[in-house]
Design a protein around this motif. Structure first.
Motif, PDB file in Angstrom:
ATOM      1  N   ASP A  52       0.825  -1.215   0.000  1.00 46.67           N
ATOM      2  CA  ASP A  52       0.000   0.000   0.000  1.00 46.67           C
ATOM      3  C   ASP A  52       0.857   1.263   0.000  1.00 46.67           C
ATOM      4  OD1 ASP A  52       0.749  -0.969   2.517  1.00 46.67           O
ATOM      5  OD2 ASP A  52      -0.696   0.336   3.521  1.00 46.67           O
ATOM      6  N   LYS A  53       2.132   1.143   0.329  1.00 47.94           N
ATOM      7  CA  LYS A  53       3.069   2.283   0.281  1.00 47.94           C
ATOM      8  C   LYS A  53       4.125   2.060  -0.800  1.00 47.94           C
ATOM      9  CE  LYS A  53       1.258   4.711   3.568  1.00 47.94           C
ATOM     10  NZ  LYS A  53       0.487   5.887   3.158  1.00 47.94           N
ATOM     11  N   LYS A  93       3.351  -3.137  -8.886  1.00 44.26           N
ATOM     12  CA  LYS A  93       3.614  -1.742  -9.246  1.00 44.26           C
ATOM     13  C   LYS A  93       5.030  -1.256  -8.944  1.00 44.26           C
ATOM     14  CE  LYS A  93       0.953   2.430  -8.975  1.00 44.26           C
ATOM     15  NZ  LYS A  93      -0.122   3.143  -8.303  1.00 44.26           N
ATOM     16  N   ALA A 137       9.535   2.226  -3.946  1.00 39.58           N
ATOM     17  CA  ALA A 137       9.355   3.600  -4.446  1.00 39.58           C
ATOM     18  C   ALA A 137      10.131   4.627  -3.625  1.00 39.58           C
ATOM     19  CB  ALA A 137       7.877   3.967  -4.479  1.00 39.58           C
ATOM     20  N   ALA A 148      12.672   5.928  -0.058  1.00 39.93           N
ATOM     21  CA  ALA A 148      12.537   6.064   1.393  1.00 39.93           C
ATOM     22  C   ALA A 148      11.127   6.562   1.665  1.00 39.93           C
ATOM     23  CB  ALA A 148      13.571   7.047   1.923  1.00 39.93           C
ATOM     24  N   ILE A 191       8.519   8.865   2.491  1.00 41.61           N
ATOM     25  CA  ILE A 191       8.521  10.334   2.500  1.00 41.61           C
ATOM     26  C   ILE A 191       7.757  10.867   3.714  1.00 41.61           C
ATOM     27  CG2 ILE A 191       7.914  12.419   1.192  1.00 41.61           C
ATOM     28  CD1 ILE A 191       8.270  10.719  -1.373  1.00 41.61           C
TER      29      ILE A 191
HETATM   30  N1  COA Z   1       7.083   7.178   0.631  1.00 42.14           N
HETATM   31  C1  COA Z   1       5.886   7.061   1.248  1.00 42.14           C
HETATM   32  N2  COA Z   1       4.760   6.700   0.602  1.00 42.14           N
HETATM   33  C2  COA Z   1       4.874   6.464  -0.706  1.00 42.14           C
HETATM   34  C3  COA Z   1       6.070   6.593  -1.415  1.00 42.14           C
HETATM   35  C4  COA Z   1       7.221   6.966  -0.678  1.00 42.14           C
HETATM   36  N3  COA Z   1       8.419   7.075  -1.251  1.00 42.14           N
HETATM   37  N4  COA Z   1       5.850   6.321  -2.722  1.00 42.14           N
HETATM   38  C5  COA Z   1       4.553   6.019  -2.820  1.00 42.14           C
HETATM   39  N5  COA Z   1       3.945   6.108  -1.617  1.00 42.14           N
HETATM   40  C6  COA Z   1       2.539   5.879  -1.270  1.00 42.14           C
HETATM   41  C7  COA Z   1       1.657   7.023  -1.719  1.00 42.14           C
HETATM   42  O1  COA Z   1       1.675   8.070  -0.775  1.00 42.14           O
HETATM   43  C8  COA Z   1       0.322   6.320  -1.793  1.00 42.14           C
HETATM   44  O2  COA Z   1      -0.164   6.152  -0.486  1.00 42.14           O
HETATM   45  P1  COA Z   1      -1.715   6.523  -0.123  1.00 42.14           P
HETATM   46  O3  COA Z   1      -2.518   5.595  -1.006  1.00 42.14           O
HETATM   47  O4  COA Z   1      -1.813   6.202   1.328  1.00 42.14           O
HETATM   48  O5  COA Z   1      -1.882   7.952  -0.486  1.00 42.14           O
HETATM   49  C9  COA Z   1       0.688   4.931  -2.307  1.00 42.14           C
HETATM   50  O6  COA Z   1       2.056   4.764  -1.988  1.00 42.14           O
HETATM   51  C10 COA Z   1       0.529   4.777  -3.812  1.00 42.14           C
HETATM   52  O7  COA Z   1       1.293   5.803  -4.450  1.00 42.14           O
HETATM   53  P2  COA Z   1       0.682   6.825  -5.525  1.00 42.14           P
HETATM   54  O8  COA Z   1       1.540   8.054  -5.535  1.00 42.14           O
HETATM   55  O9  COA Z   1      -0.776   7.038  -5.278  1.00 42.14           O
HETATM   56  O10 COA Z   1       0.862   6.001  -6.866  1.00 42.14           O
HETATM   57  P3  COA Z   1       1.046   6.591  -8.352  1.00 42.14           P
HETATM   58  O11 COA Z   1       0.917   5.422  -9.258  1.00 42.14           O
HETATM   59  O12 COA Z   1       0.152   7.749  -8.564  1.00 42.14           O
HETATM   60  O13 COA Z   1       2.561   7.121  -8.401  1.00 42.14           O
HETATM   61  C11 COA Z   1       4.922   7.024  -7.998  1.00 42.14           C
HETATM   62  C12 COA Z   1       3.631   6.220  -8.232  1.00 42.14           C
HETATM   63  C13 COA Z   1       6.036   6.021  -7.654  1.00 42.14           C
HETATM   64  C14 COA Z   1       5.307   7.808  -9.263  1.00 42.14           C
HETATM   65  C15 COA Z   1       4.711   7.997  -6.820  1.00 42.14           C
HETATM   66  O14 COA Z   1       4.177   7.278  -5.725  1.00 42.14           O
HETATM   67  C16 COA Z   1       5.970   8.697  -6.350  1.00 42.14           C
HETATM   68  O15 COA Z   1       6.428   9.614  -6.993  1.00 42.14           O
HETATM   69  N6  COA Z   1       6.529   8.254  -5.184  1.00 42.14           N
HETATM   70  C17 COA Z   1       7.644   8.911  -4.580  1.00 42.14           C
HETATM   71  C18 COA Z   1       8.930   8.575  -5.302  1.00 42.14           C
HETATM   72  C19 COA Z   1      10.074   9.327  -4.651  1.00 42.14           C
HETATM   73  O16 COA Z   1      10.169  10.537  -4.682  1.00 42.14           O
HETATM   74  N7  COA Z   1      10.999   8.545  -4.056  1.00 42.14           N
HETATM   75  C20 COA Z   1      12.171   9.092  -3.417  1.00 42.14           C
HETATM   76  C21 COA Z   1      11.910   9.312  -1.973  1.00 42.14           C
HETATM   77  S1  COA Z   1      13.338   9.988  -1.157  1.00 42.14           S
END
Ligand code: COA
Length: 260
Positions: free
Chosen positions: A23-24, A60, A64, A66, A68
């Protein structure tokens, strides 16, 4: 120890460690990193484990990044400790002394890409995407990304990916030498399992010697690296596996390496 965020499964001498926070998108929070430390310590000390596969749950994402949510509230002091904890995990994996394969479907971003780069081989689905997007958060990679990407793919690629934060697809990652194999998603497990089985059936002392010589040699002058190689080469001659391997060749049969 029971894990909250990891699934472990053994298939023969191959241990699969799966990060399970779907889920994360398997984001690495402190608890998951601590669990990975324990899981890799166990894999190192268990002689029955001869190769490790590291995977992420769900279709998926591999990982993704650390977490955040957790990052956003850290003080500079806590961030330093978090970076050190993550870096120590990546170094532990790199220096495990047993081959570790990253099985990458979907996103390998930020800490996920750093985690994949600390593994020895990376097998990716052609749908996988890689990137160091920390710049978009006003951050830089903190789990070794600036250093391992530099060493794996060179200064140009390290600067491009880290400065722009733009993701790349699996084909580009292969061009840059970041992944070793790219396959259709439906073939990912077959490819990973075949590679893991091959490594698990190989002579473990020889595998450890190769890992040691390549990793230490990469950080040293060539004479130091060559010295490592000589020591590791000579050590193979103290193993039954080396006798078995050479004898099997001369007897025109497949070797059976016992790991001694
Ligand atoms: N940390 C915490 N939660 C994260 C996460 C991260 N790095 N990446 C994804 N999630 C969570 C989202 O917050 C979401 O949680 P929610 O349903 O409780 O809101 C869930 O995972 C699904 O992610 P979502 O963003 O809705 O999926 P998407 O298909 O629209 O986008 C990504 C996918 C990977 C493009 C996007 O999640 C993203 O950009 N993630 C961060 C990547 C990042 O910057 N990583 C470096 C961190 S230092």
């Amino acid at each position: 120890m029971a894990f909250r965020n990891l699934l472990l499964a053994d298939r023969g001498a191959v241990r699969r460690i799966t990060i399970h926070r779907p889920d994360k998108l398997n984001a690495l929070d402190r608890e998951t990193i601590n669990e990975l430390h324990v899981a890799f310590d166990q894999a190192r000390h268990d002689d029955a484990v001869r190769a490790v596969v590291l995977a992420g749950s769900g279709e998926k994402a591999f990982v993704a990044g650390a977490d955040i949510g957790e990052l956003s509230g850290l003080t500079a002091q806590q961030a330093q400790s978090f970076s050190r904890l993550g870096q120590a995990l990546m170094s532990k994996i790199e220096r495990l002394g047993k081959p570790v394969i990253a099985r990458i479907q979907g996103f390998a971003l930020g800490g996920g890409m750093e985690l994949a780069m600390s593994c020895h081989l990376r097998v990716a689905s052609d749908k996988a995407r890689f990137g160091q997007p920390e710049i978009n958060l006003g951050l830089i990679p903190g789990f070794g990304g600036t250093q391992r990407l530099l060493r794996l793919a060179g200064r140009g690629a390290a600067l491009e990916l880290c400065l722009t934060g733009r993701p790349i697809d699996a084909a580009r990652a292969r061009e840059l030498g970041i992944v070793t194999h790219v396959v259709a998603p439906e073939n990912l497990d077959t490819e990973v399992d075949a590679l893991a089985d091959q490594l698990a059936a190989s002579a473990p002392h020889a595998l450890a010697g190769i890992l040691d010589a390549v990793l230490h040699g990469g950080e040293s002058a060539i004479d130091v690296g060559l010295d490592y190689e000589t020591q590791a080469f000579a050590l193979c001659f103290a193993t039954e596996d080396m006798r078995e391997g050479t004898r099997a060749f001369l007897e025109r049969r497949k070797p059976a390496f016992a790991g001694r």
